[in-house]
Design an enzyme around this catalytic site. Structure first.
Site, PDB file in Angstrom:
ATOM      1  N   HIS A 289       0.856  -1.186   0.000  1.00 43.50           N
ATOM      2  CA  HIS A 289       0.000   0.000   0.000  1.00 43.50           C
ATOM      3  C   HIS A 289       0.887   1.230   0.000  1.00 43.50           C
ATOM      4  CE1 HIS A 289      -0.354   0.997   4.583  1.00 43.50           C
ATOM      5  NE2 HIS A 289       0.774   0.377   4.359  1.00 43.50           N
TER       6      HIS A 289
ATOM      7  N   CYS B 248       5.892   6.206   5.063  1.00 46.25           N
ATOM      8  CA  CYS B 248       4.666   5.528   4.636  1.00 46.25           C
ATOM      9  C   CYS B 248       4.065   6.136   3.374  1.00 46.25           C
ATOM     10  CB  CYS B 248       3.639   5.520   5.762  1.00 46.25           C
ATOM     11  SG  CYS B 248       4.171   4.543   7.186  1.00 46.25           S
TER      12      CYS B 248
ATOM     13  N   GLU C 270       0.842  -4.489  11.170  1.00 50.53           N
ATOM     14  CA  GLU C 270       1.628  -4.305   9.952  1.00 50.53           C
ATOM     15  C   GLU C 270       3.081  -4.722  10.168  1.00 50.53           C
ATOM     16  OE1 GLU C 270      -0.726  -0.581   7.880  1.00 50.53           O
ATOM     17  OE2 GLU C 270       1.024  -0.147   9.129  1.00 50.53           O
TER      18      GLU C 270
ATOM     19  N   HIS D 277       3.726  -5.019   3.662  1.00 47.20           N
ATOM     20  CA  HIS D 277       3.735  -5.572   5.016  1.00 47.20           C
ATOM     21  C   HIS D 277       3.340  -7.042   4.968  1.00 47.20           C
ATOM     22  CE1 HIS D 277       3.966  -1.619   6.887  1.00 47.20           C
ATOM     23  NE2 HIS D 277       2.937  -1.220   6.158  1.00 47.20           N
TER      24      HIS D 277
ATOM     25  N   HIS E 259      -1.407 -10.671  -1.330  1.00 46.43           N
ATOM     26  CA  HIS E 259      -0.560 -10.387  -2.488  1.00 46.43           C
ATOM     27  C   HIS E 259      -1.236  -9.435  -3.476  1.00 46.43           C
ATOM     28  CE1 HIS E 259       1.797 -13.614  -0.749  1.00 46.43           C
ATOM     29  NE2 HIS E 259       2.816 -13.113  -1.443  1.00 46.43           N
TER      30      HIS E 259
ATOM     31  N   HIS F 264       5.153   0.586  -0.287  1.00 47.13           N
ATOM     32  CA  HIS F 264       5.796  -0.390   0.590  1.00 47.13           C
ATOM     33  C   HIS F 264       4.815  -1.518   0.902  1.00 47.13           C
ATOM     34  CE1 HIS F 264       3.638   2.283   3.359  1.00 47.13           C
ATOM     35  NE2 HIS F 264       3.670   1.293   4.239  1.00 47.13           N
TER      36      HIS F 264
END
Length: 117
Positions: free
Chosen positions: A14, A25, A107, A31, A69, A29
Protein backbone atom coordinates in the site's frame (compact mmCIF):
# COMPACT_ATOMS: atom_id res chain seq x y z
CA UNK A 1 -17.47 -14.15 29.75
CA UNK A 2 -15.66 -16.51 27.37
CA UNK A 3 -13.27 -15.13 24.74
CA UNK A 4 -11.65 -16.78 21.75
CA UNK A 5 -9.29 -15.37 19.14
CA UNK A 6 -8.00 -16.62 15.82
CA UNK A 7 -5.08 -15.28 13.82
CA UNK A 8 -4.82 -14.87 10.04
CA UNK A 9 -1.92 -13.73 7.85
CA UNK A 10 -1.54 -12.03 4.47
CA UNK A 11 1.03 -10.01 2.55
CA UNK A 12 0.14 -6.86 0.63
CA UNK A 13 1.44 -3.47 -0.47
CA UNK A 14 0.00 0.00 0.00
CA UNK A 15 0.97 3.65 -0.15
CA UNK A 16 -0.28 6.46 2.07
CA UNK A 17 0.32 9.09 -0.58
CA UNK A 18 -1.61 11.78 1.33
CA UNK A 19 1.22 11.96 3.89
CA UNK A 20 3.95 14.62 3.55
CA UNK A 21 6.94 14.09 1.28
CA UNK A 22 9.67 12.30 3.16
CA UNK A 23 7.30 10.29 5.37
CA UNK A 24 8.29 6.63 5.00
CA UNK A 25 4.67 5.53 4.64
CA UNK A 26 4.13 7.89 1.69
CA UNK A 27 6.36 5.61 -0.37
CA UNK A 28 5.09 2.39 -1.92
CA UNK A 29 5.80 -0.39 0.59
CA UNK A 30 4.48 -3.71 1.82
CA UNK A 31 3.73 -5.57 5.02
CA UNK A 32 3.24 -9.09 6.27
CA UNK A 33 -0.07 -8.43 7.97
CA UNK A 34 -1.43 -10.30 10.96
CA UNK A 35 -5.17 -10.13 11.71
CA UNK A 36 -6.66 -11.32 14.99
CA UNK A 37 -10.42 -11.63 15.36
CA UNK A 38 -11.90 -11.83 18.87
CA UNK A 39 -15.29 -13.35 19.74
CA UNK A 40 -17.01 -13.41 23.13
CA UNK A 41 -20.03 -15.09 24.68
CA UNK A 42 -21.57 -15.25 28.12
CA UNK A 43 -22.50 -18.88 27.58
CA UNK A 44 -20.90 -21.67 25.58
CA UNK A 45 -22.85 -23.44 22.85
CA UNK A 46 -23.91 -27.10 23.12
CA UNK A 47 -20.46 -28.19 21.92
CA UNK A 48 -18.70 -26.20 24.65
CA UNK A 49 -17.51 -23.45 22.29
CA UNK A 50 -17.97 -19.72 21.89
CA UNK A 51 -17.84 -20.72 18.23
CA UNK A 52 -16.04 -23.59 16.50
CA UNK A 53 -12.77 -22.24 15.08
CA UNK A 54 -13.54 -24.06 11.84
CA UNK A 55 -16.53 -21.77 11.35
CA UNK A 56 -14.10 -18.85 10.95
CA UNK A 57 -12.71 -20.25 7.68
CA UNK A 58 -14.78 -17.77 5.60
CA UNK A 59 -12.61 -14.98 7.03
CA UNK A 60 -9.47 -16.73 5.76
CA UNK A 61 -11.10 -17.11 2.36
CA UNK A 62 -12.14 -13.44 2.31
CA UNK A 63 -8.66 -12.26 3.31
CA UNK A 64 -6.91 -14.55 0.82
CA UNK A 65 -9.17 -13.65 -2.10
CA UNK A 66 -9.45 -9.92 -1.38
CA UNK A 67 -6.14 -8.79 0.14
CA UNK A 68 -3.36 -11.38 -0.08
CA UNK A 69 -0.56 -10.39 -2.49
CA UNK A 70 -2.48 -7.36 -3.72
CA UNK A 71 -1.97 -3.61 -3.69
CA UNK A 72 -4.50 -2.56 -1.04
CA UNK A 73 -5.11 0.84 -2.63
CA UNK A 74 -6.48 -0.98 -5.68
CA UNK A 75 -9.01 -3.03 -3.69
CA UNK A 76 -10.12 -0.69 -0.88
CA UNK A 77 -12.39 2.35 -1.03
CA UNK A 78 -10.78 3.89 2.07
CA UNK A 79 -7.29 4.91 3.18
CA UNK A 80 -5.37 1.69 3.79
CA UNK A 81 -4.19 2.29 7.36
CA UNK A 82 -4.13 -0.48 9.93
CA UNK A 83 -6.87 1.32 11.84
CA UNK A 84 -9.18 1.40 8.83
CA UNK A 85 -8.37 -2.21 7.97
CA UNK A 86 -9.26 -3.26 11.54
CA UNK A 87 -12.64 -1.54 11.31
CA UNK A 88 -13.37 -2.95 7.86
CA UNK A 89 -12.55 -6.49 8.96
CA UNK A 90 -14.52 -6.04 12.19
CA UNK A 91 -17.61 -5.02 10.21
CA UNK A 92 -17.19 -7.99 7.87
CA UNK A 93 -16.81 -10.38 10.81
CA UNK A 94 -19.72 -8.91 12.78
CA UNK A 95 -22.02 -9.57 9.81
CA UNK A 96 -21.03 -13.23 9.89
CA UNK A 97 -20.61 -13.84 13.62
CA UNK A 98 -22.53 -11.67 16.12
CA UNK A 99 -20.10 -12.71 18.87
CA UNK A 100 -17.36 -10.61 17.23
CA UNK A 101 -16.05 -8.04 19.71
CA UNK A 102 -12.80 -6.78 18.15
CA UNK A 103 -10.33 -7.09 15.31
CA UNK A 104 -6.64 -6.27 15.54
CA UNK A 105 -4.34 -5.68 12.57
CA UNK A 106 -0.56 -5.71 12.71
CA UNK A 107 1.63 -4.30 9.95
CA UNK A 108 4.89 -5.02 11.76
CA UNK A 109 5.84 -7.19 14.75
CA UNK A 110 5.85 -4.06 16.93
CA UNK A 111 2.68 -2.29 15.77
CA UNK A 112 -1.01 -3.08 16.21
CA UNK A 113 -4.25 -1.27 15.40
CA UNK A 114 -7.50 -2.45 16.98
CA UNK A 115 -11.16 -1.71 16.30
CA UNK A 116 -13.53 -2.47 19.16
CA UNK A 117 -16.91 -0.68 19.11
Amino acid sequence: MYTITKEFHFSASHQLSHLPDGHQCARLHGHNYVVVVELRAKELNADGFVRDYGELKPLKTYIDETFDHRHLDDVLDFVSTGENMARHLYEWCAQHWPETTAVKVSETPKTWAEYRP
